[in-house]
Design a protein around this motif. Structure first.
Motif, mmCIF file in Angstrom:
data_model
loop_
_atom_site.group_PDB
_atom_site.id
_atom_site.type_symbol
_atom_site.label_atom_id
_atom_site.label_comp_id
_atom_site.label_asym_id
_atom_site.label_seq_id
_atom_site.Cartn_x
_atom_site.Cartn_y
_atom_site.Cartn_z
ATOM 1 N N UNK A 115 63.519 2.510 -48.540
ATOM 2 C CA UNK A 115 64.372 1.614 -48.199
ATOM 3 C C UNK A 115 65.665 1.753 -49.807
ATOM 4 N N UNK A 116 66.653 2.207 -49.469
ATOM 5 C CA UNK A 116 67.703 2.093 -50.197
ATOM 6 C C UNK A 116 68.289 0.715 -50.092
ATOM 7 N N UNK A 117 68.951 1.206 -51.574
ATOM 8 C CA UNK A 117 69.513 -0.217 -52.053
ATOM 9 C C UNK A 117 70.891 0.687 -53.027
ATOM 10 N N UNK A 118 71.472 0.117 -53.235
ATOM 11 C CA UNK A 118 73.088 0.569 -53.517
ATOM 12 C C UNK A 118 74.151 -0.469 -53.588
ATOM 13 N N UNK A 119 74.990 -0.260 -53.249
ATOM 14 C CA UNK A 119 76.312 -0.462 -53.041
ATOM 15 C C UNK A 119 77.111 -0.467 -51.858
ATOM 16 N N UNK A 120 77.052 -0.866 -51.120
ATOM 17 C CA UNK A 120 77.906 -0.977 -49.771
ATOM 18 C C UNK A 120 79.559 -0.903 -49.416
ATOM 19 N N UNK A 121 80.079 0.218 -49.035
ATOM 20 C CA UNK A 121 81.291 -0.113 -48.618
ATOM 21 C C UNK A 121 82.322 0.143 -47.463
#
Length: 100
Positions: free
Chosen positions: A48-54
């Motif tokens: 599972x990867x959590x972060x900011x998507x753009x």
């Protein structure tokens, strides 16, 4: 983590001409997961990867990612989304007595 977004599909994918999931040029907090489990042995992994998507807009990065990505569906890719991870968690399913 980079995702190629195609037209029409599961929730979170954008229709042709739309920006990926309403991201536009803004970054949004995002969570993505991927899993690979062998159906015969029931061994594998999950991440599972959590972060900011753009959206990826730099032409050189777009070319690089398009060369790297292999979409699992046969549809045109309209947007490429990159997640800048700040948390990565995973599970490795191994057999009894397996060395890590």
């Amino acid at each position: 983590m980079v995702h190629a977004v195609r037209s029409a599909g599961p929730p979170g994918h954008s229709p042709e001409g739309a920006r990926a999931g309403g991201l536009g040029m803004r970054s949004r907090r995002s969570v993505r997961s991927t899993t690979s489990i062998d159906p015969a042995t029931h061994l594998g992994w999950s991440v599972v990867v959590t972060g900011y998507a753009g959206l990826v807009t730099d032409p050189r990065r777009l070319v690089r990612y398009q060369e790297m990505l292999r979409p699992w569906v046969q549809h045109a890719v309209h947007d490429t989304v990159r997640i800048r991870p700040d948390l990565v968690a995973g599970v490795l399913l191994t057999g009894a007595g397996a060395a890590l």
